[in-house]
Scaffold this motif. Structure first.
Motif, PDB file in Angstrom:
ATOM      1  N   VAL A   1       0.850  -1.033  -0.138  1.00  0.00           N
ATOM      2  CA  VAL A   1       0.050  -0.188   0.069  1.00  0.00           C
ATOM      3  C   VAL A   1       0.976   1.359   0.048  1.00  0.00           C
ATOM      4  N   LEU A   2       0.988   1.832  -0.985  1.00  0.00           N
ATOM      5  CA  LEU A   2       1.822   3.200  -1.285  1.00  0.00           C
ATOM      6  C   LEU A   2       0.766   4.402  -1.469  1.00  0.00           C
ATOM      7  N   ASP A   3       1.331   5.031  -0.087  1.00  0.00           N
ATOM      8  CA  ASP A   3       0.544   6.614   0.077  1.00  0.00           C
ATOM      9  C   ASP A   3       1.482   7.686  -0.432  1.00  0.00           C
ATOM     10  N   PHE A   4       0.872   8.426  -1.252  1.00  0.00           N
ATOM     11  CA  PHE A   4       1.688   9.577  -1.955  1.00  0.00           C
ATOM     12  C   PHE A   4       0.840  10.813  -1.958  1.00  0.00           C
ATOM     13  N   SER A   5       1.546  11.945  -2.547  1.00  0.00           N
ATOM     14  CA  SER A   5       0.678  13.009  -2.617  1.00  0.00           C
ATOM     15  C   SER A   5       1.005  13.523  -4.200  1.00  0.00           C
ATOM     16  N   VAL A   6      -0.084  13.873  -4.980  1.00  0.00           N
ATOM     17  CA  VAL A   6       0.463  14.459  -6.341  1.00  0.00           C
ATOM     18  C   VAL A   6      -0.515  15.617  -6.615  1.00  0.00           C
ATOM     19  N   ASN A   7       0.400  16.923  -6.814  1.00  0.00           N
ATOM     20  CA  ASN A   7      -0.423  18.155  -6.788  1.00  0.00           C
ATOM     21  C   ASN A   7      -1.294  18.371  -5.625  1.00  0.00           C
ATOM     22  N   GLY A   8      -0.556  18.134  -4.358  1.00  0.00           N
ATOM     23  CA  GLY A   8      -1.491  18.412  -3.239  1.00  0.00           C
ATOM     24  C   GLY A   8      -2.747  17.501  -2.844  1.00  0.00           C
ATOM     25  N   LYS A   9      -2.877  16.488  -3.891  1.00  0.00           N
ATOM     26  CA  LYS A   9      -3.878  15.391  -3.288  1.00  0.00           C
ATOM     27  C   LYS A   9      -3.325  14.311  -2.859  1.00  0.00           C
ATOM     28  N   ASP A  10      -4.050  13.577  -2.061  1.00  0.00           N
ATOM     29  CA  ASP A  10      -3.452  12.326  -1.521  1.00  0.00           C
ATOM     30  C   ASP A  10      -4.026  11.220  -2.196  1.00  0.00           C
ATOM     31  N   CYS A  11      -3.015  10.337  -2.542  1.00  0.00           N
ATOM     32  CA  CYS A  11      -3.156   9.228  -3.394  1.00  0.00           C
ATOM     33  C   CYS A  11      -2.894   7.986  -2.764  1.00  0.00           C
ATOM     34  N   SER A  12      -3.430   6.721  -3.253  1.00  0.00           N
ATOM     35  CA  SER A  12      -3.182   5.514  -2.576  1.00  0.00           C
ATOM     36  C   SER A  12      -3.170   4.594  -3.485  1.00  0.00           C
ATOM     37  N   TYR A  13      -2.291   3.620  -3.718  1.00  0.00           N
ATOM     38  CA  TYR A  13      -2.110   2.636  -4.520  1.00  0.00           C
ATOM     39  C   TYR A  13      -2.002   1.189  -3.522  1.00  0.00           C
ATOM     40  N   TYR A  14      -2.957   0.189  -4.060  1.00  0.00           N
ATOM     41  CA  TYR A  14      -3.107  -1.000  -3.386  1.00  0.00           C
ATOM     42  C   TYR A  14      -2.644  -1.891  -4.527  1.00  0.00           C
ATOM     43  N   TYR A  15      -1.795  -2.901  -3.967  1.00  0.00           N
ATOM     44  CA  TYR A  15      -1.546  -3.857  -4.829  1.00  0.00           C
ATOM     45  C   TYR A  15      -1.483  -5.414  -3.913  1.00  0.00           C
ATOM     46  N   SER A  16      -2.054  -6.426  -4.572  1.00  0.00           N
ATOM     47  CA  SER A  16      -2.074  -7.752  -3.813  1.00  0.00           C
ATOM     48  C   SER A  16      -2.057  -8.597  -4.633  1.00  0.00           C
ATOM     49  N   ARG A  17      -1.220  -9.571  -4.824  1.00  0.00           N
ATOM     50  CA  ARG A  17      -1.133 -10.679  -5.561  1.00  0.00           C
ATOM     51  C   ARG A  17      -0.559 -12.093  -5.009  1.00  0.00           C
ATOM     52  N   VAL A  18      -1.019 -13.170  -5.473  1.00  0.00           N
ATOM     53  CA  VAL A  18      -0.654 -14.301  -4.914  1.00  0.00           C
ATOM     54  C   VAL A  18       0.418 -14.769  -6.094  1.00  0.00           C
ATOM     55  N   VAL A  19       1.947 -15.018  -5.969  1.00  0.00           N
ATOM     56  CA  VAL A  19       2.657 -15.211  -7.177  1.00  0.00           C
ATOM     57  C   VAL A  19       2.494 -16.589  -7.897  1.00  0.00           C
ATOM     58  N   ALA A  20       2.309 -17.547  -6.929  1.00  0.00           N
ATOM     59  CA  ALA A  20       2.138 -18.963  -7.421  1.00  0.00           C
ATOM     60  C   ALA A  20       0.968 -19.635  -7.021  1.00  0.00           C
ATOM     61  N   PRO A  21      -0.143 -19.265  -7.512  1.00  0.00           N
ATOM     62  CA  PRO A  21      -1.414 -20.084  -7.083  1.00  0.00           C
ATOM     63  C   PRO A  21      -1.353 -21.454  -7.562  1.00  0.00           C
ATOM     64  N   THR A  22      -1.804 -22.150  -6.658  1.00  0.00           N
ATOM     65  CA  THR A  22      -2.069 -23.730  -7.097  1.00  0.00           C
ATOM     66  C   THR A  22      -2.939 -23.741  -8.262  1.00  0.00           C
ATOM     67  N   ALA A  23      -3.072 -24.810  -8.850  1.00  0.00           N
ATOM     68  CA  ALA A  23      -3.785 -25.182 -10.136  1.00  0.00           C
ATOM     69  C   ALA A  23      -5.308 -25.057  -9.887  1.00  0.00           C
ATOM     70  N   SER A  24      -5.877 -25.489  -8.592  1.00  0.00           N
ATOM     71  CA  SER A  24      -7.201 -25.401  -8.446  1.00  0.00           C
ATOM     72  C   SER A  24      -7.633 -23.876  -7.763  1.00  0.00           C
ATOM     73  N   GLU A  25      -6.834 -22.945  -7.573  1.00  0.00           N
ATOM     74  CA  GLU A  25      -6.896 -21.580  -7.210  1.00  0.00           C
ATOM     75  C   GLU A  25      -7.119 -20.876  -8.189  1.00  0.00           C
ATOM     76  N   SER A  26      -8.323 -19.771  -7.861  1.00  0.00           N
ATOM     77  CA  SER A  26      -8.310 -18.685  -8.871  1.00  0.00           C
ATOM     78  C   SER A  26      -7.057 -17.582  -8.733  1.00  0.00           C
ATOM     79  N   ILE A  27      -6.847 -16.962  -9.833  1.00  0.00           N
ATOM     80  CA  ILE A  27      -5.602 -15.864  -9.650  1.00  0.00           C
ATOM     81  C   ILE A  27      -6.186 -14.705  -8.703  1.00  0.00           C
ATOM     82  N   HIS A  28      -5.417 -14.611  -7.676  1.00  0.00           N
ATOM     83  CA  HIS A  28      -5.293 -13.422  -6.908  1.00  0.00           C
ATOM     84  C   HIS A  28      -4.816 -12.450  -7.225  1.00  0.00           C
ATOM     85  N   TYR A  29      -5.337 -11.342  -7.914  1.00  0.00           N
ATOM     86  CA  TYR A  29      -4.587 -10.096  -8.298  1.00  0.00           C
ATOM     87  C   TYR A  29      -5.457  -8.758  -7.982  1.00  0.00           C
TER      88      TYR A  29
END
Lengths: 191, 392
Positions: free
Chosen positions: B71-99
């Motif tokens: 979770v990256l919080d930053f400000s651009v031109n005075g406005k607060d921004c937040s980027y959230y990223y979540s991912r399972v790198v190697a899901p098992t075959a039965s699992e759906s992709i978590h991204y």
């Protein structure tokens, strides 16, 4: 011309030490005079280690000392007293020492001579200040002016102060800054 | 300005919260506690958002079955921004992709991605968009949205900000410095790199930057020379770029080719003054400062992620270099790792972040209010910040 004794400068940081070293050489018009010195990591370190270093220089034959401590929001008189108590008296320097207390910082002297600043950074159209010792934080004030003017490069005090010292009009700074007038008077006494 | 990053399940960071909301930050701590991992995580989070892979950092989960999260919080031109990223790198075959990805600006969600599904605020025209599992939402949106689309105008400044966060590894320069023949840049090679630079690609080479500035951004070239020159650091009195005709090798029929050669004149009073040196003739210390200031002036980054600025630099000169970086820090935030007492003293108590390892997990802390008060009292009456840090 009489040979000048060796000097040592004690300053809060290396930039101030370099600046004072250049002013000393220019005031005494001597490129060959011996100047030792140390820039500390702030005033408290200088007050704590100053006596020890002064005694080491005394043993090496240094005969004159310049101790520079910014006023930094304190009254110049209380700073004087502190320096005398912590360094001058313990080291026995009463007659061979000049205490410099720029108000608030040495950058007030830099601000006093806009021509010297513009000589070092020609693209910085700096207009100076008629009474620099009334600026509460002259270092930040000068940097802010440089940023506002989009200076190329920006004015970085530790880098450019010594260069400004080489071009500083001592009489102009003395007219605007009482602390500088007093400093030059003390240098006359130490000659 | 980067304000904070939360790093979960990435290398040694199990759940590391790093407060970054100062113009100059120094990460201090022993070797191996995770200082560089924090810098890599910041760079990686920016690249994941942009869908770029410049540094080739991999998502390296501590526990592969769990998601890596930033979770990256930053400000651009005075406005607060937040980027959230979540991912399972190697899901098992039965699992759906978590991204999952989510970007918000000024409290408004600009996109919210779950696997292939994408939600955007002005949703209707993009309702049917499905994303490939390798594509970042931001990069796809910037490719498909028309120039005059309202969402694009909000995404573009965020992309520009994150795209100009840049990691500067310690070893990169020495590879360029020591490579045989590295002081001569063929014009044809430069022309290719020049066109890439024009398209927004970035170069790692200091020499390419110097040639570019000399040819196309002379004000920046002069700015750099002023910083390094007689009235600045006094390290290099002059820098010259020349275009010369280099003849083909003996016994070959290859034609002469235009080549750029950069020459450096050391400052007055330094060893080698009044003689010109080519790039490979510079000392490691001179090269290091040249690298730092060239990148500062040329790149114009929003944030420099810098490994040990003190490396190879004399302590007296280091004070001036850090002062320059601080002076420029309103434009370019500086986040560095350091072991140097001088750097710690110059950064000050507010900018210090303590990186420690607890049972193999990276923990990043800063002074609380009491700690700041203690540090301030120590600075006024006892000694330097570095000395105070030793007492902790």
């Amino acid at each position: 011309m009489a040979i000048l004794p060796a000097f040592a400068i004690l300053a809060e940081d290396n930039s101030d030490k370099e600046f004072l070293s250049i002013v000393l050489r220019r005031y005494y018009q001597s490129d060959n005079m011996t100047i030792k010195g140390k820039g500390y990591g702030g005033c408290s370190e200088m007050l704590r280690k100053g006596q020890r270093d002064v005694e080491a220089w005394l043993r090496k034959g240094v005969g004159r000392f310049v101790i520079c401590h910014d006023a930094d929001k304190s009254s110049p008189d209380s700073v004087y007293t502190d320096v005398i108590k912590r360094i001058v008296q313990p080291a026995g320097l009463e007659r061979v020492c000049c205490i410099v207390v720029p108000v608030e910082e040495i950058e007030a002297w830099v601000i006093a001579d806009e021509e010297a600043v513009c000589h070092v950074i020609p693209t910085f159209l700096f207009k100076g200040h008629h009474n620099p010792e009334t600026i509460s934080d002259p270092k930040e004030w000068l940097i802010a002016k440089s940023r506002a003017a989009n200076g190329k490069p920006l004015y970085s005090p530790a880098t450019f102060n010594p260069a400004v010292a080489r071009h500083l009009r001592l009489d102009v700074v003395a007219k605007k800054c009482q602390s500088f007038t007093r400093f030059l008077g003390d240098l006359d006494f130490l000659r | 300005m980067l304000k904070s990053i939360n790093i979960k399940n990435f290398r040694s960071c199990v759940d590391s919260q790093v407060q970054l909301g100062e113009s100059v930050i120094a990460l201090v701590g022993k070797n191996g506690v995770g200082k560089t991992t924090v810098l890599h995580a910041i760079q990686l989070a920016c690249e994941l958002c942009l869908g770029s892979t410049e540094f080739g950092f991999q998502l390296s989960p501590r526990d592969p079955s769990q998601p890596c999260e930033f979770v990256l919080d930053f400000s651009v031109n005075g406005k607060d921004c937040s980027y959230y990223y979540s991912r399972v790198v190697a899901p098992t075959a039965s699992e759906s992709i978590h991204y999952c990805e989510k970007l918000s600006l000024g409290g408004e969600i600009l996109f919210d991605r779950h696997g292939e599904a994408l939600e955007v605020p002005d949703g209707a025209p993009l309702a049917s968009v499905r994303l490939g599992v390798r594509a970042s939402a931001l990069s796809v949106l910037l490719q498909i949205l028309p120039e005059d689309h309202a969402l694009r105008s909000r995404l573009q400044p965020v992309a520009s900000f994150l795209g100009s966060v840049r990691y500067y590894p310690l070893l990169q320069g020495f590879q360029e410095h020591s490579y045989e023949g590295s002081s001569f840049i063929e014009k044809s090679k430069y022309d290719v790199l020049f066109s890439e630079l024009k398209q927004g690609r970035r170069t790692k080479s200091v020499q390419i930057r110097l040639i570019y500035m000399w040819l196309s951004a002379r004000d920046k070239f002069d700015e750099l020379k002023a910083l390094l020159g007689r009235d600045g650091l006094g390290l290099l009195d002059d820098i010259q770029v020349e275009e010369v005709e280099a003849k083909g090798s003996v016994g070959t029929s290859s034609a002469a080719e235009s080549t750029y050669v950069i020459s450096f004149m050391p400052g007055a009073g330094l060893a080698g003054s009044r003689r010109w040196f080519i790039f490979s003739g510079l000392s490691a210390g001179t090269w290091r400062i040249l690298q730092l200031l060239t990148c500062l002036v040329f790149d114009g980054t929003s944030c420099m992620l810098l490994e040990q600025p003190e490396d190879c630099v004399h302590s007296g000169l280091l004070i001036k270099v850090i002062d320059i970086l601080q002076t420029y820090s309103e434009r370019t935030q500086l986040i560095c790792t350091t072991h140097s007492a001088s750097v710690m003293n110059l950064v000050g108590a507010k900018g210090i972040r303590f990186v420690t390892s607890a049972r193999g997990e990276t923990v990043v802390t800063k002074f609380d209010d009491d700690g700041l008060a203690s540090a301030s009292a120590y600075l006024q009456s006892e000694g330097t910040l570095a000395e105070f840090l030793e007492t902790l």
